[in-house]
Motif scaffolding. Structure first.
Motif, short mmCIF file in Angstrom:
data_model
loop_
_atom_site.label_atom_id
_atom_site.label_comp_id
_atom_site.label_asym_id
_atom_site.label_seq_id
_atom_site.Cartn_x
_atom_site.Cartn_y
_atom_site.Cartn_z
N ILE A 95 0.84 -1.21 0.00
CA ILE A 95 0.00 0.00 0.00
C ILE A 95 0.87 1.25 0.00
N ARG A 100 -1.27 -0.22 -4.66
CA ARG A 100 -2.67 -0.62 -4.47
C ARG A 100 -3.65 0.49 -4.83
N ILE A 102 -4.00 3.36 -3.47
CA ILE A 102 -4.52 4.02 -2.27
C ILE A 102 -3.56 5.15 -1.91
N ALA A 106 -5.85 7.41 3.51
CA ALA A 106 -6.45 6.08 3.34
C ALA A 106 -5.40 4.97 3.48
N ARG A 107 -4.12 5.29 3.23
CA ARG A 107 -3.06 4.29 3.39
C ARG A 107 -2.95 3.79 4.83
#
Ligand code: FMN
Length: 172
Positions: A95, A100, A102, A106-107
């Motif tokens: 991530i 991903r 993101i 949000a990570r």
């Protein structure tokens, strides 16, 4: 018959970037997430270019690409935290390596975070967490070397660690 994974360059020649990367891929690295609390909130990236510098005062370094979005937040806040990942958080490394799709805060959603001395995000399940004040920088090629004086320590201090070798995550 032996298979040559990465042919050696001529003895006096400088290796090309791909050959250099192949050689570095043979080196076992611990995997960290370097975080900061910037003007726009929490940010971070996956990094293996991290090392200890001194124990008096406790000092570490991290080499961050100058194109990294995390770098601006580190410099704005004057602080960063090196969170050394446990083996079960390989997905978190993916991530924070932008693999991903993101971004930003949000990570941080799939793990547990707190703060120590500087306000940078500290991973509660880290093997070790080094909360640092930025004390010096040095530009080399595409990267900026960040020198951090350790202002706080966190993490579980135990358990299997996440490693990266031959472009794959593993455990030790
Ligand atoms: C295993 C691994 C190790 C990495 N090590 C570093 C590193 O030491 N320094 C760095 O600048 N980028 C490193 N990266 C790349 C960054 O994680 C990636 O470019 C990230 O998307 C940068 O995010 P940002 O632009 O939001 O800061 C690494 C990636 C992986 C998968």
């Amino acid at each position: 018959m032996t298979k040559t994974v990465h042919p050696l360059p001529p003895a006096l020649g400088r290796p090309d970037p791909a050959t250099f990367r192949d050689a570095m891929a043979q080196v076992v690295s611990a995997v960290h997430v370097v975080t900061a609390e910037g003007p726009g909130g929490r940010v971070g990236l996956t990094a293996t270019a991290v090392a200890s510098v001194s124990d008096s005062p406790p000092t570490v370094l991290a080499c961050i690409a100058r194109a990294s979005r995390t770098l601006a937040a580190i410099e704005a806040s004057g602080a960063f935290c090196i969170n050394t990942l446990p083996a079960h958080l390989a997905e978190l490394a993916e991530i924070f390596a932008s693999r991903r799709g993101i971004d930003g805060d949000a990570r941080f959603m799939t793990a547990r975070w707190g703060t120590l001395a500087t306000g940078s995000p500290v991973l509660l399940d880290a093997i070790s967490a080094f909360d640092c004040r930025l004390v010096a920088t040095h530009d080399i090629a595409s990267h900026r070397i960040l020198i951090g004086e350790v202002a706080g320590l966190g993490g579980a201090g135990q358990g299997a660690g996440l490693i990266y070798r031959q472009r794959q995550f593993g455990s030790v």
